[in-house]
Design a protein around this motif. Structure first.
Motif, mmCIF file in Angstrom:
data_model
loop_
_atom_site.group_PDB
_atom_site.id
_atom_site.type_symbol
_atom_site.label_atom_id
_atom_site.label_comp_id
_atom_site.label_asym_id
_atom_site.label_seq_id
_atom_site.Cartn_x
_atom_site.Cartn_y
_atom_site.Cartn_z
ATOM 1 N N ALA A 295 93.395 35.011 53.398
ATOM 2 C CA ALA A 295 93.940 35.509 52.137
ATOM 3 C C ALA A 295 93.327 34.759 50.954
ATOM 4 O O ALA A 295 92.938 35.370 49.941
ATOM 5 N N ALA A 296 93.226 33.433 51.060
ATOM 6 C CA ALA A 296 92.664 32.640 49.964
ATOM 7 C C ALA A 296 91.198 32.973 49.735
ATOM 8 O O ALA A 296 90.733 33.067 48.589
ATOM 9 N N ARG A 297 90.448 33.146 50.806
ATOM 10 C CA ARG A 297 89.027 33.456 50.677
ATOM 11 C C ARG A 297 88.824 34.829 50.029
ATOM 12 O O ARG A 297 87.958 34.983 49.148
ATOM 13 N N LEU A 298 89.600 35.817 50.441
ATOM 14 C CA LEU A 298 89.489 37.144 49.840
ATOM 15 C C LEU A 298 89.760 37.078 48.343
ATOM 16 O O LEU A 298 89.054 37.689 47.533
ATOM 17 N N MET A 299 90.787 36.347 47.962
ATOM 18 C CA MET A 299 91.146 36.210 46.552
ATOM 19 C C MET A 299 90.023 35.516 45.779
ATOM 20 O O MET A 299 89.613 35.966 44.692
ATOM 21 N N THR A 300 89.513 34.440 46.333
ATOM 22 C CA THR A 300 88.494 33.651 45.643
ATOM 23 C C THR A 300 87.199 34.441 45.476
ATOM 24 O O THR A 300 86.608 34.468 44.387
ATOM 25 N N TYR A 301 86.753 35.090 46.540
ATOM 26 C CA TYR A 301 85.536 35.897 46.443
ATOM 27 C C TYR A 301 85.702 37.039 45.436
ATOM 28 O O TYR A 301 84.784 37.367 44.685
ATOM 29 N N ARG A 302 86.880 37.661 45.434
ATOM 30 C CA ARG A 302 87.101 38.802 44.531
ATOM 31 C C ARG A 302 87.042 38.359 43.070
ATOM 32 O O ARG A 302 86.476 39.066 42.228
ATOM 33 N N VAL A 303 87.622 37.209 42.752
ATOM 34 C CA VAL A 303 87.557 36.720 41.375
ATOM 35 C C VAL A 303 86.110 36.439 40.990
ATOM 36 O O VAL A 303 85.680 36.760 39.879
ATOM 37 N N ALA A 304 85.348 35.845 41.896
ATOM 38 C CA ALA A 304 83.936 35.573 41.614
ATOM 39 C C ALA A 304 83.188 36.876 41.330
ATOM 40 O O ALA A 304 82.379 36.953 40.390
ATOM 41 N N GLU A 305 83.436 37.898 42.117
ATOM 42 C CA GLU A 305 82.791 39.191 41.889
ATOM 43 C C GLU A 305 83.190 39.771 40.535
ATOM 44 O O GLU A 305 82.354 40.373 39.835
ATOM 45 N N ALA A 306 84.442 39.597 40.153
ATOM 46 C CA ALA A 306 84.910 40.124 38.871
ATOM 47 C C ALA A 306 84.236 39.411 37.702
ATOM 48 O O ALA A 306 83.902 40.036 36.683
ATOM 49 N N ILE A 307 84.016 38.113 37.840
ATOM 50 C CA ILE A 307 83.298 37.371 36.796
ATOM 51 C C ILE A 307 81.872 37.882 36.690
ATOM 52 O O ILE A 307 81.353 38.116 35.589
ATOM 53 N N ASP A 308 81.213 38.089 37.836
ATOM 54 C CA ASP A 308 79.848 38.613 37.820
ATOM 55 C C ASP A 308 79.783 40.000 37.189
ATOM 56 O O ASP A 308 78.780 40.355 36.558
ATOM 57 N N ALA A 309 80.852 40.775 37.358
ATOM 58 C CA ALA A 309 80.885 42.136 36.813
ATOM 59 C C ALA A 309 81.236 42.156 35.332
ATOM 60 O O ALA A 309 81.231 43.231 34.704
ATOM 61 N N GLY A 310 81.549 40.994 34.749
ATOM 62 C CA GLY A 310 81.873 40.930 33.328
ATOM 63 C C GLY A 310 83.213 41.517 32.970
ATOM 64 O O GLY A 310 83.393 42.046 31.864
ATOM 65 N N GLU A 311 84.173 41.415 33.874
ATOM 66 C CA GLU A 311 85.497 41.969 33.607
ATOM 67 C C GLU A 311 86.223 41.151 32.542
ATOM 68 O O GLU A 311 85.787 40.066 32.146
ATOM 69 N N ASP A 312 87.343 41.679 32.061
ATOM 70 C CA ASP A 312 88.113 41.105 30.953
ATOM 71 C C ASP A 312 88.407 39.626 31.196
ATOM 72 O O ASP A 312 89.056 39.249 32.182
ATOM 73 N N VAL A 313 87.959 38.758 30.269
ATOM 74 C CA VAL A 313 88.092 37.320 30.464
ATOM 75 C C VAL A 313 89.554 36.881 30.484
ATOM 76 O O VAL A 313 89.920 35.897 31.148
ATOM 77 N N LYS A 314 90.427 37.613 29.797
ATOM 78 C CA LYS A 314 91.845 37.243 29.803
ATOM 79 C C LYS A 314 92.478 37.522 31.167
ATOM 80 O O LYS A 314 93.343 36.758 31.619
ATOM 81 N N ILE A 315 92.045 38.597 31.797
ATOM 82 C CA ILE A 315 92.498 38.873 33.160
ATOM 83 C C ILE A 315 91.924 37.817 34.109
ATOM 84 O O ILE A 315 92.627 37.286 34.976
ATOM 85 N N LEU A 316 90.657 37.497 33.929
ATOM 86 C CA LEU A 316 90.009 36.517 34.788
ATOM 87 C C LEU A 316 90.644 35.133 34.645
ATOM 88 O O LEU A 316 90.680 34.366 35.614
ATOM 89 N N HIS A 317 91.142 34.821 33.460
ATOM 90 C CA HIS A 317 91.792 33.531 33.258
ATOM 91 C C HIS A 317 93.004 33.409 34.185
ATOM 92 O O HIS A 317 93.198 32.380 34.856
ATOM 93 N N ALA A 318 93.814 34.462 34.230
ATOM 94 C CA ALA A 318 94.990 34.448 35.108
ATOM 95 C C ALA A 318 94.583 34.497 36.573
ATOM 96 O O ALA A 318 95.173 33.816 37.422
ATOM 97 N N GLN A 319 93.564 35.280 36.890
ATOM 98 C CA GLN A 319 93.158 35.407 38.294
ATOM 99 C C GLN A 319 92.515 34.122 38.821
ATOM 100 O O GLN A 319 92.695 33.775 39.993
ATOM 101 N N SER A 320 91.781 33.408 37.972
ATOM 102 C CA SER A 320 91.241 32.109 38.380
ATOM 103 C C SER A 320 92.376 31.140 38.686
ATOM 104 O O SER A 320 92.300 30.342 39.631
#
Length: 391
Positions: A295-320
């Motif tokens: 579960a932790a690995r899936l979450m961590t990889y997904r956030v990394a992919e979202a950062i690479d995709a340039g998704e909303d930084v405010k969402i990424l702040h909470a997801q990180s």
């Protein structure tokens, strides 16, 4: 099914796993019994190999001498680095990409490029005795005088300061239109007024220390200010997002190593006439650990992919924050179970479970405590709703 990593990330994963297994892990006990230190020739070999692999400045653009790895690639690198104790994976410089955007050409040439090349070494002077996760509570000050700033304050937990030659110092502006806002400054360690107060002992055995420094009327030219007055917190948040994700990745690596080691021991150990692996209590501990790691690995990889995709930084702040919160708490639970599976051996410093049991505890504290991460996540939920964060 394994995670569908891109080919480039898979190459980095395999390359780093070999490096950690063959070069770093064999030196863990030596480091543990020597305050985290290794023979100079071993330390230099690790740094040389890290440079040859392209790890120096992996988050920085190639034009500055960095590796320009994607965030997902950096995540799998950090995950593998997390599999080794005693911070032996800290054998390459890793300045953050925000510096490439924020620093002036003069600062790039004076501090950033030499950092990437391993010729100079930075450390962050942010935390104070009365200000940890609540960064806005810092009392360090920066007063503008002509073409300089005068800095005052005492900084705690200045990680790797014993290996550094300059600080990134965070302070509050005390006069002018930006009074009360934050700013960051490059401060060379030999600047008059910088004083080492003491180097506390910590629960882990790292060659990188976390000293306390006092800054007393330290004068630096205005050219040392990073960005504009008031930009400091934005840069710090950028750094926090990166570090929180890398902590999550390292925690996944540590948990994976612990599961492997505990499983191997359980297979070989006999108790009451049968292998430990046949005892339901052991099975449950290993099963829970593996499930939580996935579960932790899936979450961590997904956030990394979202950062690479340039998704909303405010969402990424909470997801990180979610990734750091879950992965760090998970790894601590796995370490506790591993100590229990090893039994008395798990309480010996020569045992990997004992070292991780001590080392992983700080991952629930630095770069924002678990409680702070929960506050960030809850605030994101209130402002943006569940769908924006997890659907």
């Amino acid at each position: 099914m394994s995670y569908p990593l891109p080919a480039g990330a898979r190459v980095w994963q395999e390359k780093l796993r070999r490096f950690v297994d063959e070069e770093l892990i064999p030196w863990e006990v030596e480091a543990e019994m020597n305050q985290g230190e290794l023979p100079a020739e071993v330390r230099d070999r690790h740094r040389r190999l890290a440079r040859e692999m392209g790890l120096y400045g992996m988050d920085m653009p190639k034009e500055l001498g960095g590796g320009n790895l994607t965030m997902l690639e950096q995540t799998v690198v950090s995950e593998q680095i997390g599999r080794v104790t005693n911070a032996l994976g800290w054998c390459f410089p890793s300045p953050n990409r925000w510096m490439a955007r924020a620093c002036s050409p003069y600062q790039i040439e004076t501090w950033v490029k030499p950092n990437i090349a391993g010729q100079r070494h930075e450390c962050y002077a942010i935390t104070e005795a009365g200000a940890g996760s609540d960064v806005d509570a810092i009392e360090a000050t920066a007063r503008s005088e002509d073409d300089s700033y005068v800095l005052n304050g005492e900084k705690w937990h200045v990680t790797s300061a014993n290996h550094a030659d300059h600080f990134i110092f965070q302070a509050k502006i005390v006069c002018g239109p930006h009074a009360g806002t934050h700013a960051l400054f490059f401060v060379d360690m030999d600047t008059p007024g910088v004083r080492l107060v003491r180097t506390p002992a910590y629960g882990h055995s790292y060659a990188a220390h976390h000293p306390i420094y006092r800054f007393e009327d330290v004068r630096v030219p205005v050219e040392n200010r990073i960005g504009d007055e008031g930009d400091g917190m934005a840069f710090t948040y950028d750094w926090f997002r990166y570090e929180r994700l890398m902590i999550a990745a390292r925690c996944c690596g540590a948990a994976g190593r612990l599961i492997d080691e505990a499983t191997a021991f359980a297979r070989d150990r006999t108790s009451f006439g049968k292998s430990l692996t046949e005892h339901q209590a052991i099975q449950f501990m290993l099963a829970d650990s593996l499930t939580e790691l996935w579960a932790a690995r899936l979450m961590t990889y997904r956030v990394a992919e979202a950062i690479d995709a340039g998704e909303d930084v405010k969402i990424l702040h909470a997801q990180s924050s979610m990734a750091k919160l879950y992965a760090s708490e998970m790894a601590n639970r796995v370490a506790d179970r591993a100590v229990q599976i090893f039994g008395g051996r798990g309480y010996m410093r020569e045992n990997v479970a004992e070292r991780f049991f001590r080392e992983l505890r700080v991952d629930r504290i630095w770069e924002g405590t678990s409680e702070i991460q929960r506050m960030i996540v809850a605030n994101g939920l209130y402002k943006r709703g569940q769908a924006a964060l997890v659907e």
